[in-house]
Design a protein around this motif. Sequence first.
Motif, short mmCIF file in Angstrom:
data_model
loop_
_atom_site.label_atom_id
_atom_site.label_comp_id
_atom_site.label_asym_id
_atom_site.label_seq_id
_atom_site.Cartn_x
_atom_site.Cartn_y
_atom_site.Cartn_z
N ALA A 236 0.82 -1.22 0.00
CA ALA A 236 0.00 0.00 0.00
C ALA A 236 0.85 1.26 0.00
O ALA A 236 0.36 2.34 -0.36
CB ALA A 236 -0.93 0.01 1.22
N ASN A 237 2.12 1.14 0.38
CA ASN A 237 2.99 2.32 0.52
C ASN A 237 3.72 2.59 -0.79
O ASN A 237 4.94 2.60 -0.86
CB ASN A 237 3.99 2.09 1.66
CG ASN A 237 4.73 3.36 2.01
OD1 ASN A 237 4.26 4.46 1.75
ND2 ASN A 237 5.92 3.20 2.60
N GLN B 175 -0.49 3.21 -5.54
CA GLN B 175 -1.57 2.86 -4.63
C GLN B 175 -2.13 4.11 -3.95
O GLN B 175 -3.34 4.22 -3.72
CB GLN B 175 -1.06 1.87 -3.57
CG GLN B 175 -2.15 1.30 -2.67
CD GLN B 175 -3.18 0.50 -3.45
OE1 GLN B 175 -2.82 -0.24 -4.36
NE2 GLN B 175 -4.44 0.65 -3.11
N GLY B 176 -1.26 5.06 -3.65
CA GLY B 176 -1.73 6.32 -3.06
C GLY B 176 -2.66 7.06 -4.00
O GLY B 176 -3.67 7.64 -3.57
N LYS B 177 -2.33 7.04 -5.30
CA LYS B 177 -3.19 7.68 -6.28
C LYS B 177 -4.56 7.00 -6.34
O LYS B 177 -5.60 7.66 -6.40
CB LYS B 177 -2.51 7.63 -7.65
CG LYS B 177 -3.25 8.41 -8.75
CD LYS B 177 -2.58 8.20 -10.10
CE LYS B 177 -1.15 8.65 -10.09
NZ LYS B 177 -0.52 8.48 -11.43
N LYS B 178 -4.54 5.67 -6.31
CA LYS B 178 -5.81 4.93 -6.34
C LYS B 178 -6.64 5.24 -5.10
O LYS B 178 -7.86 5.42 -5.19
CB LYS B 178 -5.53 3.43 -6.44
CG LYS B 178 -4.95 2.97 -7.77
CD LYS B 178 -4.73 1.48 -7.78
CE LYS B 178 -4.17 1.02 -9.11
NZ LYS B 178 -3.93 -0.46 -9.12
N ASP B 179 -5.98 5.26 -3.94
CA ASP B 179 -6.71 5.56 -2.70
C ASP B 179 -7.31 6.96 -2.74
O ASP B 179 -8.43 7.18 -2.26
CB ASP B 179 -5.77 5.41 -1.50
CG ASP B 179 -5.39 3.97 -1.24
OD1 ASP B 179 -6.08 3.07 -1.74
OD2 ASP B 179 -4.38 3.74 -0.54
N LEU B 180 -6.55 7.91 -3.33
CA LEU B 180 -7.06 9.28 -3.43
C LEU B 180 -8.29 9.34 -4.32
O LEU B 180 -9.29 10.00 -3.99
CB LEU B 180 -5.96 10.19 -3.98
CG LEU B 180 -6.32 11.68 -4.13
CD1 LEU B 180 -6.65 12.27 -2.76
CD2 LEU B 180 -5.17 12.43 -4.79
N ARG C 141 -10.36 6.87 -5.00
CA ARG C 141 -11.48 6.19 -4.35
C ARG C 141 -12.08 7.04 -3.23
O ARG C 141 -13.30 7.11 -3.08
CB ARG C 141 -11.00 4.85 -3.79
CG ARG C 141 -10.65 3.84 -4.88
CD ARG C 141 -9.89 2.65 -4.33
NE ARG C 141 -9.51 1.73 -5.39
CZ ARG C 141 -8.65 0.74 -5.25
NH1 ARG C 141 -8.04 0.55 -4.07
NH2 ARG C 141 -8.38 -0.06 -6.26
N THR C 142 -11.20 7.69 -2.46
CA THR C 142 -11.70 8.54 -1.38
C THR C 142 -12.49 9.73 -1.94
O THR C 142 -13.58 10.05 -1.45
CB THR C 142 -10.53 9.07 -0.53
OG1 THR C 142 -9.78 7.96 -0.02
CG2 THR C 142 -11.04 9.92 0.62
#
Length: 792
Positions: free
Chosen positions: A300-301, A305-310, A312-313
């Motif tokens: 996740a780090n 993955q950070g872009k995907k989490d952003l 999705r959020t």
Amino acid sequence: MQRFVLLLLTVLVTVPPSVVVAFTTTTRKRTSALLPPSSFLKSPSSSSSDSPWTSSSSSALPMIGGFFRKGGDKEEDEKKSAAAAAVVVGDVTSIDTATLTPAGFGFSTPTSRILQSSGRNSGYYKASASDPVVNVIEAITAAGGLQDVALVFDDDNNNNLLGIFTESDYIRFSSARSKASSEEEAASFLVAPVSNYITPADQLLALSANDTASQAIALMKTNGVRHVLIATKVNSKQNRLILSSEGVDVLGVINMQDVMSIVQRDERLSLTSLAKKYPTISNPLEQMKEEQKSFANRAANTPEQGKKDLIRTGTAIFSGLCIAAFLSQSTYLHDHADILMIGIFVLGYIGIIFEEVFEFNKAAVALLMSTGLWITYGDYYQNPSGIASPSVLSQLGEQLAEVSDICFFLLAASTIVEVVDAHQGFKVVTNQIKTTSKKQLFWTIGFLTFFLSAILNNLTVTIVMCSLLKKLVPKDDDRRLFGAMVVVAANAGGVWTPIGDVTTTMLWINDQLSTLPTITELFLPSTVCLVASLAYLVNQVEEDASLEESTLPEPTDLAPRGKVVFWTGIACLLAVPVFAELTGLPPYLAMLTGLGVMWTLTDIIHMGEEEDDALKVPAALSKLDTAGILFFLGILMSIGVLDKSGLLKELAVFLDTHLPSLDIIATVIGLASALIDNVPLVAATMGMYDLNQYATDDKLWQLIALCAGTGGSILVIGSASGVALMGLEKVDFLWYARKVSVGAAIGYFAGIATYLAQNAVLSGSMFDGSSGLVSQAAIATVDAIQTSGVAV
């Protein structure tokens, strides 16, 4: 899968080795029952410690000197195991961070490492075609387990692999020898050339050095064999050797025991590493859980993955705000409902176009978009009460009825084609392909695709032809170019019949087009589009002898029942326009009737044959792209509500005001379909212009059908066929733009010019002043290019 691996590793650590051996032996005996008996052989002189992948059922067969024994004496085996383990330990200690079966280990270990760690060198004895069988057997036996098969090469060219001699071939040899009528005849078998009893090279399974242990296990299990060749040139799609006049470069041969040995050693050593990494945790299962948490955190780090989490959020927050806004019954929403509807449509379209980025299925986006639009229209658009009125409910029912026509039509047509394909009906066509010239094959496949897509839908034809190309064209680069040509040909061929392309079908079902004028007036422009594109693209085809390596089987006659299904299916598809013209009933009813005929026919043919359930209609229905049909439903329902609200009419007025002619509007729509799905584009156009103003078979409708169908070929994402090619042949956007887009654009504008010329001739306005053909074609082409900004 992770839970299975964790459970397996726990058993390996906590259970005594003797129990593990007993368990694996029992399991493998059960597995062996799934494989052909000829895949196994155990020497009567082999000890019980031999490979559990062999079966004692063949121990009665006559053997020579412990032939095909899986190991030598016990001391020698222990030395090999220790050496192999040392190799693995050396690899593991070089890893900085202990992980559970790290990359390149366990089931993900490459075959090159399996070959190296097996301690059997190349794993095969190199024999010549003329070597007597008895000499080959003796050589393998003398190797003491280092070699358990023989690769047989040509006497004159020691790089030309003829085939392999394994235990299965030895069984076949022994069976033939046992039928000898005399001692002399039996002895003649022993001195016969080994090439008489080999498995041919074109039937051998092979992997590259970078393929993994899991791929090797799956390949051997699926095909019921115990050996796989490791080579430098392998057809990765079919797992076959690429044979050529230069010969083959075989790195070695591995067997199932080689694979499983290294997998089990890796997993044991991984557990040892985990125990060192988590010394305060004594339970191996808890150690694995901690490692999984650590792995998940590392995965996740990453920036990706950070872009995907952003994304999705942000999507979740936006969705929550939208729901809250709808529930608030705000006065602002009532006053600006038209802007809100346009915003919902634009956002939905963005979600569809960038499906791969957001990782949202476009069918889901289309359905949510249609729901949001209808709620806004029913509860907010010129409706202060906040509750959908009876007139809106009536409009919703009318729109659903119109959309259902198309969805049921596509459902029935796709099922008929799937049933025909399941019965290998298309062999009627593929049996005719016999050329070894790449350029001739290029044109042949192009025209074959063109005419097939006229009676089948172009997406299905693309899938069928790409599957055929995998057997016809062995080189990946050539196959990608041929596949791109198939997309161009399928899109062009789908234009000139009402059942060939979904956009033409939509126009036909809604009475913008009729059958005979569509065929007669769009056939020539579609053909010119195809020929112009192929004439440009064929220059990239380089003639060589690669087609001689084709894996297409020799043409064989189609079974009688297959012929019946094929011709019945084609008749059902061709009868749809006739049915609609004669009865005046909607086309979807004709297609559903054809599906009923095919369903009844296949039930009769396969009556009482339970093993042939896969050839019946229910099995075909289970394979359909239901998500695609729901996507059409969502898109058409969305376009419908924009039409009911009058927003599309306003867009039509804007285009008429700012663009000089309808020819340019149609041309721009075609260019836009290279970037945007042509289904919603055509659906929007249908709502923009009224049948009272532009009657059935008006030039506008025919030109839109031509432009939307062929314009989608300019970019790979512009049509369902192109998207299918991206998945089937791993074609990327930039490669297609560099290699194919110019050729597709040439065909696109050639088709438009041909249609305008034809229409001018038929209408008698070939050179009629400022409205003549020359001015129409020039203005339409130049203005369309300037408006869209596309460089050709």
